[in-house]
Design a protein around this motif. Structure first.
Motif, short mmCIF file in Angstrom:
data_model
loop_
_atom_site.label_atom_id
_atom_site.label_comp_id
_atom_site.label_asym_id
_atom_site.label_seq_id
_atom_site.Cartn_x
_atom_site.Cartn_y
_atom_site.Cartn_z
N GLU A 111 0.79 -1.23 0.37
CA GLU A 111 0.12 0.07 0.13
C GLU A 111 0.84 1.23 -0.13
OE1 GLU A 111 -3.32 0.30 2.04
OE2 GLU A 111 -3.33 -1.87 3.13
N SER A 112 0.04 2.35 -0.22
CA SER A 112 0.47 3.24 -0.40
C SER A 112 0.51 4.24 0.80
CB SER A 112 0.54 4.46 -1.36
OG SER A 112 0.61 5.99 -1.25
N TYR A 113 1.05 5.19 1.71
CA TYR A 113 1.71 6.27 2.86
C TYR A 113 1.51 7.17 2.38
CZ TYR A 113 0.45 1.41 5.09
OH TYR A 113 -0.28 0.30 5.17
N ASP A 114 0.43 8.21 3.18
CA ASP A 114 1.04 9.94 3.27
C ASP A 114 2.37 10.08 4.38
OD1 ASP A 114 -0.52 10.94 1.50
OD2 ASP A 114 -2.17 10.57 2.94
N ALA A 115 1.99 8.62 5.37
CA ALA A 115 3.03 9.62 7.00
C ALA A 115 3.36 7.92 7.84
CB ALA A 115 2.99 10.82 7.12
#
Length: 122
Positions: free
Chosen positions: A45-49
């Motif tokens: 997954e992609s995370y902002d932080a």
């Protein structure tokens, strides 16, 4: 759209408390109790932080920071630590950390850092 945040800490109680407080502010939170588990999540997954403890068994925060930046160069990583010398703080930022803050973090300051990380990604 709410920020997607991954919190990584081997102290389960601390992890649960921080996650609850960040979720209460409308953010989407995932948890990992080791850097190895966090790296698997980063691949999926992609995370902002990413908020990650510096001192963890097996794979410390600096090594994990390098590996995460290789997998997701755009991810913003905030390292947490009980005590960090200035040279380590400088090194962490040179490796791509957004910031290094002392544990336990001031919740409002941490939320502001997450918002800054999210703005940087959009």
């Amino acid at each position: 759209m709410s920020a997607k945040v991954l919190i990584v800490d081997d102290e389960k109680e601390f992890l649960d408390i921080i996650a609850e407080r960040i979720r209460a502010r409308g953010m989407d939170v995932s948890l990992a109790t080791s850097a190895e588990d966090a790296l698997k999540l980063i691949e999926e997954e992609s995370y902002d932080a990413v908020i990650m403890d510096y001192m963890m068994p097996a794979l410390d925060g600096f090594k994990a920071l390098k590996l995460m930046k290789e997998k997701q160069p755009e991810v913003q990583i905030i390292l947490l630590t009980g005590n960090v010398p200035d040279e380590k703080r400088i090194e962490a930022k040179a490796l791509g950390a957004l910031d290094v803050i002392e544990k336990p973090p001031d919740l409002q300051a941490l939320i502001e850092k997450i918002k800054k990380a999210t703005k940087g990604r959009k």
